[in-house]
Design a protein around this motif. Structure first.
Motif, PDB file in Angstrom:
ATOM      1  N   PHE A  73      26.687  55.895  16.946  1.00  0.00           N
ATOM      2  CA  PHE A  73      27.400  54.926  17.892  1.00  0.00           C
ATOM      3  C   PHE A  73      26.881  55.169  19.302  1.00  0.00           C
ATOM      4  CE2 PHE A  73      31.040  54.038  20.988  1.00  0.00           C
ATOM      5  CZ  PHE A  73      31.329  52.780  20.534  1.00  0.00           C
ATOM      6  N   ASP A  74      26.901  53.970  19.904  1.00  0.00           N
ATOM      7  CA  ASP A  74      26.354  53.779  21.216  1.00  0.00           C
ATOM      8  C   ASP A  74      27.223  52.998  21.960  1.00  0.00           C
ATOM      9  OD1 ASP A  74      24.843  53.678  23.737  1.00  0.00           O
ATOM     10  OD2 ASP A  74      23.151  52.772  22.622  1.00  0.00           O
ATOM     11  N   SER A  75      27.796  53.666  23.241  1.00  0.00           N
ATOM     12  CA  SER A  75      29.014  52.719  23.878  1.00  0.00           C
ATOM     13  C   SER A  75      28.118  51.708  24.698  1.00  0.00           C
ATOM     14  CB  SER A  75      29.694  53.805  25.047  1.00  0.00           C
ATOM     15  OG  SER A  75      28.725  54.574  25.687  1.00  0.00           O
ATOM     16  N   LEU A  76      26.822  51.932  25.004  1.00  0.00           N
ATOM     17  CA  LEU A  76      26.077  51.096  25.709  1.00  0.00           C
ATOM     18  C   LEU A  76      25.821  49.651  24.913  1.00  0.00           C
ATOM     19  CD1 LEU A  76      24.693  50.142  28.430  1.00  0.00           C
ATOM     20  CD2 LEU A  76      22.619  50.965  27.427  1.00  0.00           C
ATOM     21  N   GLN A  77      25.770  49.878  23.623  1.00  0.00           N
ATOM     22  CA  GLN A  77      25.777  48.567  22.742  1.00  0.00           C
ATOM     23  C   GLN A  77      27.138  47.651  22.762  1.00  0.00           C
ATOM     24  OE1 GLN A  77      23.212  47.062  20.713  1.00  0.00           O
ATOM     25  NE2 GLN A  77      21.629  48.496  21.190  1.00  0.00           N
ATOM     26  N   ALA A  78      28.075  48.606  22.748  1.00  0.00           N
ATOM     27  CA  ALA A  78      29.350  47.807  22.690  1.00  0.00           C
ATOM     28  C   ALA A  78      29.714  47.165  23.851  1.00  0.00           C
ATOM     29  CB  ALA A  78      30.390  48.836  22.421  1.00  0.00           C
ATOM     30  N   LEU A  79      29.199  47.700  25.095  1.00  0.00           N
ATOM     31  CA  LEU A  79      29.350  47.384  26.415  1.00  0.00           C
ATOM     32  C   LEU A  79      28.327  45.773  26.591  1.00  0.00           C
ATOM     33  CD1 LEU A  79      30.207  46.906  29.393  1.00  0.00           C
ATOM     34  CD2 LEU A  79      28.512  48.789  29.808  1.00  0.00           C
ATOM     35  N   ALA A  80      27.435  46.051  26.059  1.00  0.00           N
ATOM     36  CA  ALA A  80      26.370  44.858  25.980  1.00  0.00           C
ATOM     37  C   ALA A  80      26.956  43.441  25.313  1.00  0.00           C
ATOM     38  CB  ALA A  80      24.923  45.193  25.815  1.00  0.00           C
ATOM     39  N   ILE A  81      27.400  43.728  24.122  1.00  0.00           N
ATOM     40  CA  ILE A  81      28.035  43.027  23.045  1.00  0.00           C
ATOM     41  C   ILE A  81      29.126  42.313  23.663  1.00  0.00           C
ATOM     42  CG2 ILE A  81      29.029  42.418  21.027  1.00  0.00           C
ATOM     43  CD1 ILE A  81      27.286  44.738  19.694  1.00  0.00           C
ATOM     44  N   SER A  82      30.010  43.035  24.537  1.00  0.00           N
ATOM     45  CA  SER A  82      31.197  42.509  25.128  1.00  0.00           C
ATOM     46  C   SER A  82      30.687  41.679  26.262  1.00  0.00           C
ATOM     47  CB  SER A  82      31.838  43.791  25.767  1.00  0.00           C
ATOM     48  OG  SER A  82      33.180  43.266  26.252  1.00  0.00           O
ATOM     49  N   VAL A  83      29.968  42.148  27.193  1.00  0.00           N
ATOM     50  CA  VAL A  83      29.556  40.923  28.072  1.00  0.00           C
ATOM     51  C   VAL A  83      28.845  39.848  27.652  1.00  0.00           C
ATOM     52  CG1 VAL A  83      27.769  40.912  30.028  1.00  0.00           C
ATOM     53  CG2 VAL A  83      28.927  43.119  29.674  1.00  0.00           C
ATOM     54  N   GLN A  84      28.000  39.959  26.729  1.00  0.00           N
ATOM     55  CA  GLN A  84      27.447  38.646  26.150  1.00  0.00           C
ATOM     56  C   GLN A  84      28.457  37.648  25.297  1.00  0.00           C
ATOM     57  OE1 GLN A  84      24.375  38.871  22.910  1.00  0.00           O
ATOM     58  NE2 GLN A  84      23.326  37.486  23.897  1.00  0.00           N
ATOM     59  N   SER A  85      29.290  38.523  24.350  1.00  0.00           N
ATOM     60  CA  SER A  85      30.395  37.716  23.911  1.00  0.00           C
ATOM     61  C   SER A  85      31.230  36.850  24.711  1.00  0.00           C
ATOM     62  CB  SER A  85      31.230  38.519  22.967  1.00  0.00           C
ATOM     63  OG  SER A  85      32.099  39.383  23.772  1.00  0.00           O
ATOM     64  N   CYS A  86      31.234  37.468  25.868  1.00  0.00           N
ATOM     65  CA  CYS A  86      32.340  36.797  26.942  1.00  0.00           C
ATOM     66  C   CYS A  86      31.374  35.602  27.538  1.00  0.00           C
ATOM     67  CB  CYS A  86      32.754  37.602  28.061  1.00  0.00           C
ATOM     68  SG  CYS A  86      33.920  38.825  27.565  1.00  0.00           S
ATOM     69  N   ILE A  87      30.225  35.823  27.777  1.00  0.00           N
ATOM     70  CA  ILE A  87      29.261  34.719  28.273  1.00  0.00           C
ATOM     71  C   ILE A  87      29.136  33.765  27.501  1.00  0.00           C
ATOM     72  CG2 ILE A  87      26.937  34.301  28.997  1.00  0.00           C
ATOM     73  CD1 ILE A  87      26.858  37.114  30.356  1.00  0.00           C
ATOM     74  N   HIS A  88      29.113  33.922  26.150  1.00  0.00           N
ATOM     75  CA  HIS A  88      28.787  32.778  25.102  1.00  0.00           C
ATOM     76  C   HIS A  88      30.091  32.041  25.153  1.00  0.00           C
ATOM     77  CE1 HIS A  88      25.373  34.745  22.993  1.00  0.00           C
ATOM     78  NE2 HIS A  88      25.068  34.266  24.163  1.00  0.00           N
ATOM     79  N   LEU A  89      31.380  32.688  25.031  1.00  0.00           N
ATOM     80  CA  LEU A  89      32.436  32.212  24.906  1.00  0.00           C
ATOM     81  C   LEU A  89      32.804  31.327  26.121  1.00  0.00           C
ATOM     82  CD1 LEU A  89      34.643  34.988  23.720  1.00  0.00           C
ATOM     83  CD2 LEU A  89      34.065  32.950  22.248  1.00  0.00           C
TER      84      LEU A  89
END
Length: 266
Positions: free
Chosen positions: A131-147
Motif C-alpha cells: 500500500f502506498d498512500s501517495l497513490q491513494a492521494l493521486a487517485i483522489s485528486v484525479q477522480s475529483c478533476i474528472h468528475l
C-alpha cells in the motif's frame, strides 16, 4: 423510473429510515441519483440487510410514489477493501460526496457511473500491492478533476484567465509562475493575494490529470512528490468550495491523514 424496474447501480450512501427500514442513495446510468427505501433492512436476519456504501448492486424496485421500494438486492461487486485504509476510504467518500453535490435526483449523467467505477477499481486495487498512500492521494485528486469536468465544472487549465493566452508550462524555467485564483482560474505570473502559486512542473502535472491515466515515469513510479500532490489537492478543494459552494469533508480528512502519517514517520 417506472413503477416496476430492475436497475444496476452503485450504493453511495445508506442510512436509517423509520424504525426498521434503510434509505439507499443509488447512482445509476439511467436515473442519476435515486433515493430508495429498503423495507425491513434493519431487522435481524433481513435478506435485504447487507446493503452498505460502495457496493455495485442489481436491484428490483417497485412503487409509484416519490420514495420507491427495493424488493430484491444482489451484490455484483463489493468494494469492502476500501475500508482497509483511511486514505482509500476517504478517497471513495470524497467521490460520493462530490457526486451527491453535483447530480440532481433522477437526473441522468451519461458515463458518470462508468467513470466512478473506474476510479473505485483503481482504489480497490491498491490493497493487492504494497500500500502506498501517495497513490491513494493521486487517485483522489484525479477522480475529483474528472468528475468536475464531466459535471460541467472543469478546472480551466488551457488558457490564462487574464490574458487568454495558452497555459503552456515552460519546464525548467523556475522563475515562471502561474497563480491560481479560485473565482477565475489560472493566471500567468505572480498575482497579489492569489490563493496558490504553481511552478511549471506543478502546472504540467495538474494539466496531465485531465487525461485518463495517472502521470507516471517510464518505470511506473508516480510523477511528483507528496507535497506537490497535497498542493494540487488544495487547488481542487478551493475550486469546489468556490464553484459548488460546498466543502468536501472527506478531502479534508485525506489531507489530515496524509500530513499526520508524514509527521509520524519523522
Amino acid at each position: 423510473m417506472s413503477p416496476n424496474q430492475r436497475v444496476k447501480g452503485l450504493s453511495l450512501k445508506v442510512g436509517p429510515l423509520g424504525e426498521n427500514d434503510r434509505l439507499l442513495t443509488l447512482l445509476t446510468e439511467e436515473n442519476g441519483i435515486s433515493r430508495l427505501a429498503i423495507p425491513g433492512a434493519r431487522k435481524p436476519r433481513s435478506r435485504l440487510g447487507a446493503t452498505s456504501p460502495f457496493n455495485f448492486l442489481d436491484l428490483h424496485i417497485v412503487g409509484n410514489k416519490d420514495l420507491k421500494r427495493v424488493t430484491q438486492i444482489k451484490i455484483l461487486k463489493s468494494y469492502g477493501n476500501l475500508g482497509k485504509h483511511i486514505e482509500t476510504l476517504s478517497a471513495a467518500q470524497a467521490i460520493s460526496e462530490l457526486i451527491i453535490i453535483m447530480v440532481g435526483n433522477e437526473n441522468p449523467q451519461k458515463d458518470l457511473l462508468k467513470l466512478v467505477l473506474i476510479h473505485l477499481n483503481r482504489l480497490d486495487d491498491l490493497h493487492k500491492i504494497k500500500f502506498d498512500s501517495l497513490q491513494a492521494l493521486a487517485i483522489s485528486v484525479q477522480s475529483c478533476i474528472h468528475l468536475l469536468a464531466l459535471g460541467g465544472y472543469c478546472l480551466p487549465l488551457q488558457n490564462c484567465c487574464h490574458s487568454g493566452s495558452k497555459l503552456i508550462a515552460p519546464i525548467g524555467e523556475w522563475s515562471w509562475k502561474c497563480s491560481f485564483i479560485p473565482e477565475e482560474g489560472f493566471a500567468i505570473g505572480g498575482i497579489p493575494n492569489a490563493s496558490i502559486e504553481l511552478n511549471p512542473s506543478e502546472l504540467a502535472l495538474l494539466q496531465r490529470l485531465l487525461l485518463e491515466k495517472l502521470p507516471c515515469h517510464s518505470n511506473g513510479k508516480l510523477l511528483g512528490p507528496k507535497y506537490v500532490w497535497l498542493k494540487l489537492l488544495k487547488v481542487v478543494e478551493a475550486w469546489i468550495a468556490t464553484h459548488l459552494q460546498k466543502r468536501i469533508t472527506s478531502l479534508q480528512m485525506m489531507r489530515e491523514v496524509i500530513i499526520s502519517s508524514d509527521l509520524n514517520t519523522k
